[in-house]
Design a protein around this motif. Sequence first.
Motif, PDB file in Angstrom:
ATOM      1  N   ALA A 168       6.298 104.484  11.667  1.00  0.00           N
ATOM      2  CA  ALA A 168       6.125 104.004  10.293  1.00  0.00           C
ATOM      3  C   ALA A 168       5.731 105.140   9.354  1.00  0.00           C
ATOM      4  O   ALA A 168       6.268 105.256   8.242  1.00  0.00           O
ATOM      5  N   LEU A 169       4.788 105.982   9.774  1.00  0.00           N
ATOM      6  CA  LEU A 169       4.303 107.049   8.909  1.00  0.00           C
ATOM      7  C   LEU A 169       5.359 108.107   8.619  1.00  0.00           C
ATOM      8  O   LEU A 169       5.374 108.702   7.539  1.00  0.00           O
ATOM      9  N   GLU A 180      10.149 110.207   5.458  1.00  0.00           N
ATOM     10  CA  GLU A 180      10.715 111.557   5.453  1.00  0.00           C
ATOM     11  C   GLU A 180      11.868 111.728   6.433  1.00  0.00           C
ATOM     12  O   GLU A 180      12.837 112.432   6.149  1.00  0.00           O
ATOM     13  N   HIS A 181      11.765 111.065   7.620  1.00  0.00           N
ATOM     14  CA  HIS A 181      12.739 111.328   8.686  1.00  0.00           C
ATOM     15  C   HIS A 181      13.611 110.134   9.049  1.00  0.00           C
ATOM     16  O   HIS A 181      14.481 110.260   9.908  1.00  0.00           O
ATOM     17  N   GLY A 182      13.378 108.996   8.449  1.00  0.00           N
ATOM     18  CA  GLY A 182      14.206 107.826   8.726  1.00  0.00           C
ATOM     19  C   GLY A 182      13.795 107.120  10.006  1.00  0.00           C
ATOM     20  O   GLY A 182      12.731 107.374  10.571  1.00  0.00           O
ATOM     21  N   ARG A 183      14.663 106.229  10.439  1.00  0.00           N
ATOM     22  CA  ARG A 183      14.384 105.450  11.643  1.00  0.00           C
ATOM     23  C   ARG A 183      14.528 106.305  12.894  1.00  0.00           C
ATOM     24  O   ARG A 183      15.200 107.324  12.893  1.00  0.00           O
ATOM     25  N   ASP A 234      -0.129 112.206  13.414  1.00  0.00           N
ATOM     26  CA  ASP A 234      -1.421 112.851  13.151  1.00  0.00           C
ATOM     27  C   ASP A 234      -1.392 114.332  13.528  1.00  0.00           C
ATOM     28  O   ASP A 234      -1.917 115.179  12.803  1.00  0.00           O
ATOM     29  N   VAL A 235      -0.779 114.635  14.664  1.00  0.00           N
ATOM     30  CA  VAL A 235      -0.688 116.042  15.085  1.00  0.00           C
ATOM     31  C   VAL A 235       0.180 116.817  14.097  1.00  0.00           C
ATOM     32  O   VAL A 235      -0.174 117.930  13.694  1.00  0.00           O
ATOM     33  N   ALA A 236       1.306 116.236  13.687  1.00  0.00           N
ATOM     34  CA  ALA A 236       2.180 116.910  12.718  1.00  0.00           C
ATOM     35  C   ALA A 236       1.439 117.176  11.406  1.00  0.00           C
ATOM     36  O   ALA A 236       1.543 118.257  10.829  1.00  0.00           O
TER      37      ALA A 236
END
Length: 196
Positions: A3-4, A8-11, A186-188
């Motif tokens: 979801a987060l 930016e990156h889609g499904r 979270d890591v990203a």
Amino acid sequence: SLALMAPEHGRWPWPRSVIAEMVANLSDAGARSIMVNLTFSDPDRDHPDDDAIFQDVLARIPNVVLPLTRLNPANDSQSQVAITRFAGAVIRDPAAAARPIAVLAPAFSAAYGRLGFNNLPTDRDGAVRRFDPWTQEAGFAFPSLPLRALEVGGTPAQIKPGDFPGGMILNWRNKRGDYERRSFADVAADLDKGNA
């Protein structure tokens, strides 16, 4: 994470450049070993440039391991791949090891020297209680994904094929405390902020 990162990156599945960026950032942050237990068995026809980026990252970063999945041996006759194609096998019978086996291998040859089997044996009731660090067949033994991750991280496990004939008993209860869990998102975010 799904979801987060969707805006930016889609499904899911995300382009493999997203995974490549995470791997590169983790390596830059000092990770000794990076285990990616995702099967990338086919090229991404919609994003070939992203596949090229991931191949380049895998070639450049030597401490990334990817999975090799052993398929049902009944399908071996349909395969054209022998275990000798991948580095790390302990060969006991060269003729038997040269026979084709049915496996799902990543589409990224840059990681072929750093693969490990990710299969988990189940008991009759479907539960996973044991784990063998090596997949053993008539002509060869091949390391598991966790064993290979230890190896590329510079911590050889000193476990040889056959050391656990019935498999290691897994301690799922972990009485010593909780495992730290962090989501991909979270890591990203932490890596983007420079908080390694």
